[in-house]
Every structure is written in structure tokens, then in C-alpha cells.
Design an enzyme around this catalytic site. Structure first.
Site, mmCIF file in Angstrom:
data_model
loop_
_atom_site.group_PDB
_atom_site.id
_atom_site.type_symbol
_atom_site.label_atom_id
_atom_site.label_comp_id
_atom_site.label_asym_id
_atom_site.label_seq_id
_atom_site.Cartn_x
_atom_site.Cartn_y
_atom_site.Cartn_z
ATOM 1 C CG ASP A 19 -7.131 0.111 10.683
ATOM 2 O OD1 ASP A 19 -7.895 0.869 11.298
ATOM 3 O OD2 ASP A 19 -7.488 -1.010 10.271
ATOM 4 C CG ASP A 64 -5.762 -3.981 -1.074
ATOM 5 O OD1 ASP A 64 -5.214 -3.479 -0.070
ATOM 6 O OD2 ASP A 64 -6.033 -5.177 -1.171
ATOM 7 N NE ARG A 121 -2.529 -3.381 -3.335
ATOM 8 C CZ ARG A 121 -2.480 -3.437 -2.001
ATOM 9 N NH1 ARG A 121 -2.395 -2.327 -1.305
ATOM 10 N NH2 ARG A 121 -2.519 -4.599 -1.375
ATOM 11 N N GLY A 137 0.783 -1.239 0.000
ATOM 12 C CA GLY A 137 0.000 0.000 0.000
ATOM 13 C C GLY A 137 0.808 1.280 0.000
ATOM 14 C CG ASP A 181 -0.939 1.567 3.311
ATOM 15 O OD1 ASP A 181 -0.553 1.392 4.481
ATOM 16 O OD2 ASP A 181 -1.503 0.679 2.645
HETATM 17 P P1 IMP Z 1 -2.747 -1.883 10.965
HETATM 18 O O1 IMP Z 1 -1.650 -2.904 11.087
HETATM 19 O O2 IMP Z 1 -4.047 -2.343 11.573
HETATM 20 O O3 IMP Z 1 -2.357 -0.500 11.423
HETATM 21 O O4 IMP Z 1 -3.131 -1.792 9.451
HETATM 22 C C1 IMP Z 1 -2.189 -1.524 8.554
HETATM 23 C C2 IMP Z 1 -2.541 -2.027 7.189
HETATM 24 O O5 IMP Z 1 -3.908 -2.405 7.029
HETATM 25 C C3 IMP Z 1 -2.343 -0.889 6.237
HETATM 26 O O6 IMP Z 1 -0.998 -0.772 5.861
HETATM 27 C C4 IMP Z 1 -3.265 -1.263 5.114
HETATM 28 O O7 IMP Z 1 -2.598 -2.137 4.229
HETATM 29 C C5 IMP Z 1 -4.403 -1.972 5.781
HETATM 30 N N1 IMP Z 1 -5.568 -1.073 5.987
HETATM 31 C C6 IMP Z 1 -5.945 -0.451 7.126
HETATM 32 N N2 IMP Z 1 -7.044 0.305 6.956
HETATM 33 C C7 IMP Z 1 -7.380 0.161 5.644
HETATM 34 C C8 IMP Z 1 -8.443 0.727 4.832
HETATM 35 O O8 IMP Z 1 -9.308 1.506 5.260
HETATM 36 N N3 IMP Z 1 -8.437 0.343 3.525
HETATM 37 C C9 IMP Z 1 -7.508 -0.512 2.990
HETATM 38 N N4 IMP Z 1 -6.510 -1.045 3.703
HETATM 39 C C10 IMP Z 1 -6.446 -0.707 5.028
HETATM 40 MG MG MG Z 2 -0.105 -1.656 4.299
#
Ligand code: IMP
Ligand code: MG
Length: 179
Positions: free
Chosen positions: A108, A164, A170, A50, A105
Site C-alpha cells: 500500500d 482484514d 481474512r 495477511g 499480501d
Molecule cells: P504498507 O506498509 O502501507 O504498504 O501496508 C502494508 C500493510 O497494510 C499490508 O500488509 C496490509 O496488512 C495492510 N493493508 C494495506 N492496504 C490494505 C487494504 O486495502 N485492506 C486491508 N489491509 C490493508
Molecule cells: Mg500485511
């Protein structure tokens, strides 16, 4: 008439952020990086997949000398975090003594960074900061110091600009939110 919806797989998405709004936010992050890293030759570590589009636009605005490497991790299935990070491709560069900027990217839940940071710290860099295009504060589950965030967004699932939905979206220059 409302804005046109797009469909990816089984889901409809509506326009949320324009490419112009994204570019303006990246300009601000680049200004700060250029000031903070003047004369320091950082190592940008871009988290794939991403992060590719944000990294491209951000790094074109970085005016100093720098190095760029890519790592690949995955923690998502569909629209929900699996809570587990599978490291797909590791970092082979020597990060000892380097000023690292991790380029993501979106932050979350923070699971990805929570996993990556200790791994990088173990290799004794001089510093590590995080640059992320998007941040969902309401979703964060870990204590993370996020220094360079381009845009904070609500806890909604978004696609486009590198992000994505099961592999699609993407390539979109604008960002869309699930309807
Ligand atoms: P985390 O590890 O929960 O912080 O999430 C990180 C990864 O989840 C990001 O690098 C994205 O690849 C994916 N992600 C989180 N939120 C979204 C979203 O709203 N749309 C698409 N991909 C997401
Ligand atoms: Mg990611």
C-alpha cells in the site's frame, strides 16, 4: 439485482475480485518464479498475518526446492496506515547468501517493506525480491522495486483473501471493496 453486500463491523463491502480471478493472477506469478528460481532453492519469507493465504496458494505452485519462514509485522489500524511499523516477530533464520523472496499480501504505502528491506539487507542475502498479491500504485510513498505483483488495484480499502478490516474478513476466498 446487484451483487450481495457483506458487512464487517460497521462497514459494508461489495464483491470486487473473485477467487478465480485471483487464482489466474497467481498462476502468472508462479510461472515467473519457477523460471527465475530454477535450481536456486530460495528462502520465502512470508509476512504475516495477511500474507498467509497468498503464500499458501503461491507456494503450492512453486515447483523447485525452497524453504519457508514467517515473520510478523503490523502497521495498520482500521482502514488507515499508521505510518509506523511495529515488528512483532523477528527473523531468526540465517539469510546470509540466500535468495530471499518476501511474500506480502498487499503493498500500500510501502512502509512495511521500506522498514523490512534494510533489516534484511543488513544480513547480506544474495538477493531479495518481493512477491505481493496486491499493489496499490497510487498509494506508494517509497521507491521500491516490486518484481512479482499478482494484481494492481486502485487506492481503495479491500478485504478478503488474507486482508482484514479490524480483524475480520481474512478468511474470505474472494476480495471485497468498501462501498
Ligand atoms: P504498507 O506498509 O502501507 O504498504 O501496508 C502494508 C500493510 O497494510 C499490508 O500488509 C496490509 O496488512 C495492510 N493493508 C494495506 N492496504 C490494505 C487494504 O486495502 N485492506 C486491508 N489491509 C490493508
Ligand atoms: Mg500485511
Amino acid at each position: 439485482m446487484g451483487q450481495p453486500l457483506i458487512t464487517l463491523h460497521d462497514k459494508a463491502f461489495q464483491p470486487y475480485l473473485s477467487a478465480a480471478e485471483i487464482a489466474t493472477a497467481i498462476d502468472q506469478v508462479a510461472l515467473r518464479l519457477n523460471a527465475d528460481y530454477a535450481g536456486r532453492q530460495p528462502l520465502f519469507v512470508v509476512v504475516l498475518t495477511g500474507g498467509f493465504m497468498f503464500a499458501t496458494d503461491l507456494l503450492k505452485r512453486f515447483t523447485g526446492n525452497c524453504e519457508i519462514v514467517f515473520i510478523r509485522v503490523a502497521s495498520y489500524e482500521g482502514t488507515g496506515s499508521t505510518g509506523q511499523v511495529q515488528e512483532i516477530m523477528g527473523l531468526r533464520e540465517d539469510v546470509q547468501g540466500r535468495d530471499i523472496i518476501l511474500v506480502e499480501d498487499i503493498v500500500d504505502t510501502g512502509t512495511t517493506l521500506n522498514h523490512l528491506l534494510p533489516t534484511l539487507q543488513a544480513n547480506k542475502p544474495a538477493s531479495i525480491e518481493i512477491a505481493a498479491m496486491f499493489f496499490k500504485p497510487a498509494s506508494l510513498r517509497y521507491q521500491l522495486d516490486l518484481k512479482y505483483i499478482a494484481l494492481e488495484i486502485p487506492n481503495d480499502f479491500v478485504v478478503g483473501y488474507g486482508l482484514d478490516y479490524d480483524g475480520l474478513g481474512r478468511n474470505l476466498p474472494d476480495v471485497y471493496v468498501a462501498v
